[in-house]
Structures are given as C-alpha cells and as structure tokens.
Design a protein around this motif. Sequence first.
Motif, short mmCIF file in Angstrom:
data_model
loop_
_atom_site.label_atom_id
_atom_site.label_comp_id
_atom_site.label_asym_id
_atom_site.label_seq_id
_atom_site.Cartn_x
_atom_site.Cartn_y
_atom_site.Cartn_z
N THR A 3 1.02 -1.20 -0.01
CA THR A 3 0.06 0.22 0.10
C THR A 3 0.93 1.27 -0.05
O THR A 3 1.83 1.37 0.80
N ASP A 54 -2.46 4.52 -3.59
CA ASP A 54 -3.68 4.03 -2.95
C ASP A 54 -4.54 5.16 -2.31
O ASP A 54 -5.56 5.06 -2.37
N LYS A 90 -9.76 6.29 -5.21
CA LYS A 90 -8.56 6.42 -4.10
C LYS A 90 -9.31 6.91 -2.85
O LYS A 90 -10.14 7.81 -2.86
N ALA A 183 -6.43 2.58 3.99
CA ALA A 183 -5.93 2.08 2.76
C ALA A 183 -5.48 0.75 2.73
O ALA A 183 -5.92 -0.04 1.61
N ALA A 187 -7.61 -1.80 0.19
CA ALA A 187 -6.90 -2.52 -0.81
C ALA A 187 -7.35 -3.81 -0.85
O ALA A 187 -7.53 -4.65 -1.86
#
Length: 191
Positions: A3, A54, A90, A183, A187
């Motif tokens: 990430t 990300d 994002k 994040a 992800a």
Amino acid sequence: MGTTVAIAYHSGFGHTTVLAEAVRDGVADAGADAVLIAVDGITDEEWAALDAADAIVFGAPTYMGTASAAFHVFAESTSKRWAARAWKDKLASGFTVAGAMNGDKLHTLQYFSILASQHGMHWINLDLTPGWCSSTGSEHDLNRLGITLGAGAQANTDEGPEAVTKADTETARHLGRRVATVAKGFAGVSR
C-alpha cells in the motif's frame, strides 16, 4: 504489492513540511509506503506516483482563509486527471497549519475534501476526539485544536518550523497511520 500513500503538499515557510513528514512517519508506522511530493515543483515522475498511490493526503498552509496559492495551482492542474477519472476510488485526507488557533483552517480542509470529492475519491477523517477541551486537558493533547475533518496545526508566524508543536506533529502522525491503515484494508477488499 504494498500500500502506498502519497503526501501532496505545499509549504511556504517550512511549517507544512514538518507536518508532511509527520504524516509520512505515521504511514510508515502502519507498514505502508509513503511518498512526499512538494507540489510547487512537481515532476512527471511524481505525477505518476500520485496516479499509482492508493491514497493521497493533501497538505498546505492556510493563507487568507484557504490553501496557499501554490496548492491551488496544483489542484487546478489535476483537471486532466479529473476528466479521465484517474483518481476515482482512491482514498484522500488532508492537513493544514495557520498562525492563529482557528485561522480558518476548517475552510482549507473543506477545500481539500471538495477537491477529493470532485475526483471521486473517498475522504478519511482524523478519528480523534477533541483534545484540550476540559479543565484536565492541555495544549499537549492530540487534536488540541478540535478539528475532525483532517489534521490542523497552529504555529506562530514569527517563528520557523521548530514552532510546530509536538502535539500537532503527533496529530499529523496519527492521520498518516489512520490513512495507511484504512488504505491497507480498502485495498484488501477491492483487489
């Protein structure tokens, strides 16, 4: 693939750089990669890093009630990415610093969140309760300024970057950890 959190910031007198570095350290604390990008000299490679990240954390000093002019130039230059929806989904967040305790910092954070919203990004808040709001609190508390949309800091205008308090740098570090943690989870769900 790890990430990555990009920190896109402008610093007029060094105070915002101190906060950007604290956000970076918080990202690293959470086990993610961080990329610092000073937007007033952004390169093609740094644009590519923003596109690949990300999450993007926006940072700028609050001047005259909004983000610095250099940050506004950067924001306007994202229009091709906006048109292509390049940053859609994002994560985003932000931080700012001003000389006054209030200093209209909330407006700068709202500006960042609207910029993120226009790009179709998801805003991550600070997730800290207000500090320094009771008789047992102090100026050393995290989130001592009581801002929840992002991280806010105060530094005296007649002092250099060393005037950014430990409480404010630790609040920015918390923001970096929070963004990186969210994040990493985002992800894992979206990949």
